[in-house]
Design a protein around this motif. Structure first.
Motif, short mmCIF file in Angstrom:
data_model
loop_
_atom_site.label_atom_id
_atom_site.label_comp_id
_atom_site.label_asym_id
_atom_site.label_seq_id
_atom_site.Cartn_x
_atom_site.Cartn_y
_atom_site.Cartn_z
N VAL A 99 82.31 -13.93 52.21
CA VAL A 99 81.47 -13.42 53.30
C VAL A 99 81.77 -11.92 53.44
O VAL A 99 82.94 -11.53 53.48
CB VAL A 99 81.79 -14.15 54.62
CG1 VAL A 99 81.02 -13.55 55.77
CG2 VAL A 99 81.45 -15.63 54.48
N CYS A 100 80.73 -11.13 53.46
CA CYS A 100 80.93 -9.68 53.50
C CYS A 100 80.26 -9.06 54.72
O CYS A 100 79.19 -9.48 55.14
CB CYS A 100 80.34 -9.03 52.25
SG CYS A 100 81.22 -9.46 50.75
N SER A 101 80.90 -8.05 55.24
CA SER A 101 80.31 -7.22 56.28
C SER A 101 80.49 -5.76 55.85
O SER A 101 81.21 -5.48 54.90
CB SER A 101 80.99 -7.46 57.62
OG SER A 101 80.89 -8.81 57.98
N GLU A 102 79.84 -4.88 56.59
CA GLU A 102 79.84 -3.48 56.15
C GLU A 102 80.70 -2.62 57.06
O GLU A 102 80.73 -2.81 58.27
CB GLU A 102 78.41 -2.93 56.20
CG GLU A 102 77.42 -3.73 55.40
CD GLU A 102 76.07 -3.80 56.08
OE1 GLU A 102 75.97 -3.47 57.27
OE2 GLU A 102 75.11 -4.18 55.40
N GLN A 103 81.37 -1.67 56.42
CA GLN A 103 82.05 -0.64 57.20
C GLN A 103 81.52 0.73 56.77
O GLN A 103 81.40 1.01 55.58
CB GLN A 103 83.56 -0.67 56.97
CG GLN A 103 84.27 0.40 57.80
CD GLN A 103 85.72 0.59 57.41
OE1 GLN A 103 86.39 -0.37 57.03
NE2 GLN A 103 86.20 1.82 57.49
N ILE A 104 81.18 1.52 57.75
CA ILE A 104 80.73 2.88 57.48
C ILE A 104 81.72 3.81 58.17
O ILE A 104 82.06 3.60 59.34
CB ILE A 104 79.31 3.12 58.02
CG1 ILE A 104 78.34 2.15 57.32
CG2 ILE A 104 78.88 4.56 57.79
CD1 ILE A 104 77.04 1.97 58.07
N THR A 105 82.19 4.78 57.45
CA THR A 105 83.14 5.72 58.03
C THR A 105 82.48 7.10 58.14
O THR A 105 81.91 7.60 57.17
CB THR A 105 84.40 5.83 57.16
OG1 THR A 105 84.92 4.52 56.98
CG2 THR A 105 85.45 6.71 57.82
N LEU A 106 82.54 7.66 59.33
CA LEU A 106 81.99 9.00 59.55
C LEU A 106 83.15 9.90 59.99
O LEU A 106 83.85 9.57 60.94
CB LEU A 106 80.93 8.97 60.66
CG LEU A 106 79.76 8.01 60.46
CD1 LEU A 106 78.91 7.96 61.72
CD2 LEU A 106 78.91 8.42 59.28
N LYS A 107 83.34 10.99 59.27
CA LYS A 107 84.44 11.90 59.63
C LYS A 107 83.86 13.27 59.94
O LYS A 107 83.20 13.87 59.09
CB LYS A 107 85.44 11.97 58.49
CG LYS A 107 86.24 10.67 58.34
CD LYS A 107 86.93 10.55 57.02
CE LYS A 107 88.14 11.46 56.94
NZ LYS A 107 88.90 11.21 55.68
N GLN A 108 84.16 13.70 61.13
CA GLN A 108 83.62 14.98 61.57
C GLN A 108 84.81 15.91 61.90
O GLN A 108 85.59 15.61 62.80
CB GLN A 108 82.77 14.76 62.82
CG GLN A 108 82.07 15.99 63.33
CD GLN A 108 81.28 15.68 64.60
OE1 GLN A 108 81.68 14.84 65.40
NE2 GLN A 108 80.16 16.34 64.77
N ALA A 109 84.90 17.00 61.15
CA ALA A 109 85.96 17.97 61.43
C ALA A 109 85.34 19.20 62.05
O ALA A 109 84.26 19.62 61.63
CB ALA A 109 86.66 18.34 60.12
#
Lengths: 393, 524
Positions: free
Chosen positions: A117-127
């Protein structure tokens, strides 16, 4: 995380969380492509992959160092509450930059490693390099708009405010699209009590306060142990004593204050004044002229005694004194080996505490959010203002 | 001294807390504790409840059977059973030790009154230790033939007894199905139980009702506004309730010879599912309100036409065949089974519920052993669209273009979930239609461990909630309805058994049962 191998190297790369750098549109495209290829795998009787998602979970942090820890936590959350997780980190750096990554979080669901079973991870990095107020708002708007475009429609949007500080200005753009806010007010208080005043303006939203969740074992122990007295006959509270396990900046801990406020709010009492001697003493009185739970005033004493055995929870012991059928009685609650020991009339019972590692999961799974949290928060913030003002004076 | 201003009865401090009820302290005696059910299901379920902190601080479990064992030997046996059968629980060594310490053993030869006196003494000793008085649960995990002597002996030594009021529901007795083998024996068992216990002290376990999806039937129907308006004869074409097993009798040939599919599955599990799916909305979640509605369904069942039984009830028995690629023997070759056995291993029924909601909607119920797949489901097939604007002929007879009926399927096992079949347009420049399923699987939507049916049911019993247990009138009504059919089948010794191959989907006549109405069984 357990993951099964696929024969497709691209999917394998994706499944194992190798981050690929994309813009927002590219991420959406990549996610779509992943599910198409996973479906092809299913059709070819290879590894069977199922997509699971019950909500959008946004985790907002202000420290790039938290990324790995939070990724591990997301992994754990996915096991219990599959979601589209958006990890958004906004922190100062030498240069302005904005990065976005996507990956799948999968766990194998059968012993033959044929199904996952898969789910999604999205990573947003703001410097950002310039933390001026104007820029800060701009960063907030950028991050909020990026997140808004990544949210799965028609599913609840839950935001976990993971930062130690709270800024109303930064939070505002997110307020338009989130359904529930998870926050730890003790963490905010320990960083800056003033931040907590700003937070009070956000209390129009459904709020899950992890401080309240952390105090659940105490609240349950108190509520359940007093249940028979409430039901059988009149009960009159005469005083309460709360002992913290570590000397704080003040002579009370936020948790102790929160618990006292929870207790008095539900008994329909209001704060009237404080008496400061060796220990802090807060006096509560009736809101209405008639209140069946106290006769005149209820003093609550706060004191600090170091106790290394006391878990992460910094309340060590609570004593509640009351009159019942004209008899004076008291119940004591004390931390002992990760349990709360309740003692009444020389009889002891135990209830487990220390849910800290699973607080978020516990709240995500709990569909009936505690509405007393909001009432208590309003009261505790007002009380804090009074205490801080008097402290500063 | 403070004066009494008003008497309070509500605890304000409970506001906002999840009100998980905790059972009162108890002593549970498991008769048949050396048996398979106790080892596989009951002890693991109690351990799971213990680990979830759902049992009270004070409790004790006394295992009992005719086998001579010490408490230490029993504890060792149960520890081994947990290691073997409770692999999903992973208790810590400390947790397991603490739980095992709550177990003790008292051998009881069912007919020996002196053994019950020993049992009483063991209970009294524990009552002193735990400071309890008559908070006992007697779990009868034994063959049904032993229920009667156990109930009688419990009463004789003062361990039974009717509760003095509705508020006091101790002691409790739990009995496993089958509840009798026909209406008469069911009534006899009821009489024996009611001589010693009130109905609200009796818990008849049908473990199907403890399954998550079965409980979800009520939620699906009564917590979603979209289904209930369609849940009637105007929109539903037929309902199929299937319990298909790939297993044979698995060494229980002697028992199964006496039972058969009708008694083993249909009278209890299948009729409970029928009740849940067909009942009217109860006024509340009160256990009596729900059980009243389920009983009304059985009261409204149209009696089967015994003169034309093959038009509404089909029986079958499996012969040799293949299951999952391996050859298996026929029923008559199974251990403990008569080589000329007339016992049915397959039942298909066409039922009608004569009330306003279900007028002329056929409910097809089938249950069988050694069928092609192991599946239990309820399929609600809705009426087709009244006018077809998508004409098949325009699309060169593509099968995909045939309009399938919308079907809501409640999957009970193996993968608990719900699916809804819808027609959609295939992507492309032409209008080709395709039937697709929207699927929801419990295991995927909620990552949490699903509690076993026994966990839920044992906890409910300890809490005194009898909603998910069979009530006396429901069991009696089901026997009263099925008894004539069973009797007729058993007097006819000229059945053409075996009449289906293992691995098939039952006898051909079961297909005919539906074909007569223009229906067919779902392909599973």
């Amino acid at each position: 995380m357990k993951m099964a191998k696929t024969t497709n190297p691209q999917i394998n790369e994706f499944l194992h969380g190798k981050f690929l750098k994309f813009d927002i549109q590219a991420i959406n495209q990549e996610l779509r492509q992943f599910w198409i290829e996973a479906q092809d795998n299913n059709n070819n009787n290879q590894l069977s992959t199922t997509r699971a998602c019950s909500n959008n979970l946004i985790i907002l942090s202000d420290d790039f160092k938290n990324e790995d820890n939070l990724a591990d936590l997301i992994d754990n959350i996915m096991l219990y509450s599959p979601c589209r997780a958006i990890l958004a980190i906004c922190a100062p750096a030498c240069d302005d930059s904005f990065e976005a990554y996507a990956s799948a979080r999968c766990h194998v669901t059968d012993s033959n490693h044929k199904k996952q079973v898969c789910s999604e991870q999205i990573t947003l990095k703001q410097a950002y390099s310039n933390a001026s107020a104007q820029n800060f708002l701009k960063h907030s708007l950028e991050m909020a708009s990026a997140i808004a475009s990544l949210i799965l429609q028609d599913l609840p949007v839950i935001m976990w405010w993971h930062s130690n500080t709270f800024s109303q200005q930064y939070f505002q753009p997110f307020g338009y699209f989130i359904d529930t806010l998870i926050i730890d007010t003790a963490k905010i208080f320990n960083s800056s009590a003033e931040n907590l005043y700003e937070f009070k303006d956000c209390l129009k939203l459904p709020v899950i306060d992890l401080t309240a969740t952390r105090l659940l074992p105490w609240r349950k122990s108190i509520a359940y142990s007093l249940d028979a007295f409430f039901k059988s006959d009149s009960i009159k509270f005469t005083s309460v004593r709360i002992i913290n396990n570590k000397p704080a900046k003040f002579n009370y801990s936020y948790e102790a204050l929160y618990l006292a406020t929870w207790f008095t709010t539900l008994l329909n009492l209001k704060f009237v004044r404080k008496i400061e001697a060796t220990d802090l003493c807060l006096i509560f009185d009736r809101i209405e002229p008639v209140n069946q739970y106290i006769n005149h005033e209820l003093p609550i004493y706060f004191s600090c005694v170091p106790n290394p055995k006391a878990c992460d929870n910094n309340i060590v012991k609570i004593s509640i004194f009351f009159e019942h059928n004209n008899d004076e009685k008291n119940i004591e609650y004390e931390v002992s080996n990760n349990e709360i020991k309740t003692t009444f009339a020389n009889e002891q019972s135990l209830s487990k505490i220390c849910l800290n590692n699973n607080l978020i999961i516990q709240e995500l799974l709990n569909s009936n959010h505690d509405h007393t949290c909001l009432k208590t928060l309003n009261q505790v913030i007002d009380l804090l203002k009074v205490l801080m003002e008097s402290h500063n004076a | 001294m403070p004066s009494l201003i008003s008497k309070s009865s509500v605890n304000p401090l409970l506001e906002g807390l999840d009100l998980i009820k905790h059972p009162h302290p108890f002593i549970m005696v498991i008769f048949g504790a050396h048996g398979d059910l106790a080892k596989r299901k009951l002890i693991p379920a109690l351990l799971a409840l213990f680990m979830e902190n759902l049992l009270p601080q004070k409790f004790a479990i006394i295992g009992s059977s005719r086998t001579q064992l010490s408490s230490l030997e029993f504890q060792k046996l149960m520890r081994e059973a947990i290691e073997k059968f409770a692999t999903d629980l992973n208790p810590s060594p400390a947790e397991l030790t603490k739980f095992i310490s709550k177990l003790s053993y008292c051998p009881v030869n069912i007919d020996n009154n002196a053994d019950y006196l020993n049992l009483r003494k063991a209970i009294q000793d524990l009552e002193i230790t735990l400071n309890l008085k008559n908070q006992n649960v007697f779990y009868l995990s034994t063959p049904p033939s032993l229920y009667s002597p156990i109930i009688k002996n419990l009463n004789d030594v003062g361990l039974g007894g009717k509760a003095s009021s509705d508020a006091n529901i101790w002691p409790k007795i739990v009995v496993e199905k089958p509840f009798g083998r026909d209406l008469q024996t069911c009534k006899e068992l009821d009489n024996q139980l009611h001589d010693v216990f009130n109905e609200n002290q009796i818990y008849r376990i049908d473990h199907y009702l403890g399954k998550e999806t079965v409980q979800n039937i009520m939620v699906l129907r009564f917590a979603n506004a979209i289904f209930e308006p369609l849940w009637n004869y105007q929109h539903i074409n037929n309902i199929q309730i299937t319990n298909a097993e790939t297993l044979g009798v698995e060494g229980r040939g002697v028992y199964y010879e006496e039972a058969g599919a009708m008694r083993d599955m249909v009278q209890n599990h299948m009729f409970q599912l029928l009740g849940m799916v067909a009942m009217e909305a109860p006024g509340s979640l009160d256990s009596e309100a729900i059980r009243d509605e389920k009983a009304k369904v059985l009261r409204a069942l149209r009696p089967l036409d015994l003169n034309n039984l093959e038009q509404c009830a089909i029986s079958g028995q499996y012969g040799a065949g293949y299951i999952s690629g391996a050859s298996v023997v026929g029923y008559r070759e199974e251990s403990g089974v008569d080589q000329n056995s007339q016992t049915e291993t397959f039942v298909a029924l066409k039922l009608y519920i004569d009330n306003w909601r279900w007028a002329n909607v056929p409910f097809y119920v089938r249950s069988g052993k050694r069928l092609g797949k192991g599946i239990t489901e309820i399929a609600i097939e809705f009426n087709r669209v009244p006018h077809r604007i998508f004409n098949d002929e325009n699309y060169f007879g593509f099968n995909d273009s045939i309009l399938a009926a919308n079907t809501l399927v409640i999957q009970i096992q193996p993968d608990e979930g719900i699916s809804l079949k819808l027609m959609v347009k295939q992507p492309g420049t032409t209008t080709h239609l395709k039937a697709l399923n929207m699927d929801f699987k419990y295991g995927q939507a909620f990552g949490t461990r699903t509690p076993s049916a026994y966990e839920r049911l044992i906890l409910d019993c300890l809490l005194g909630d009898s909603t998910l247990f069979s009530r006396s009138d429901f069991v009696n009504l089901s026997w009263a309805f099925l008894d004539p059919v069973i009797n007729l089948w058993h007097t006819n010794t000229q059945k053409n058994f075996p009449n289906y191959e293992a691995g098939s989907w039952g006898p051909e006549s079961s297909n005919q049962l539906l074909a007569n109405q223009g229906h067919s069984w779902r392909k599973l």
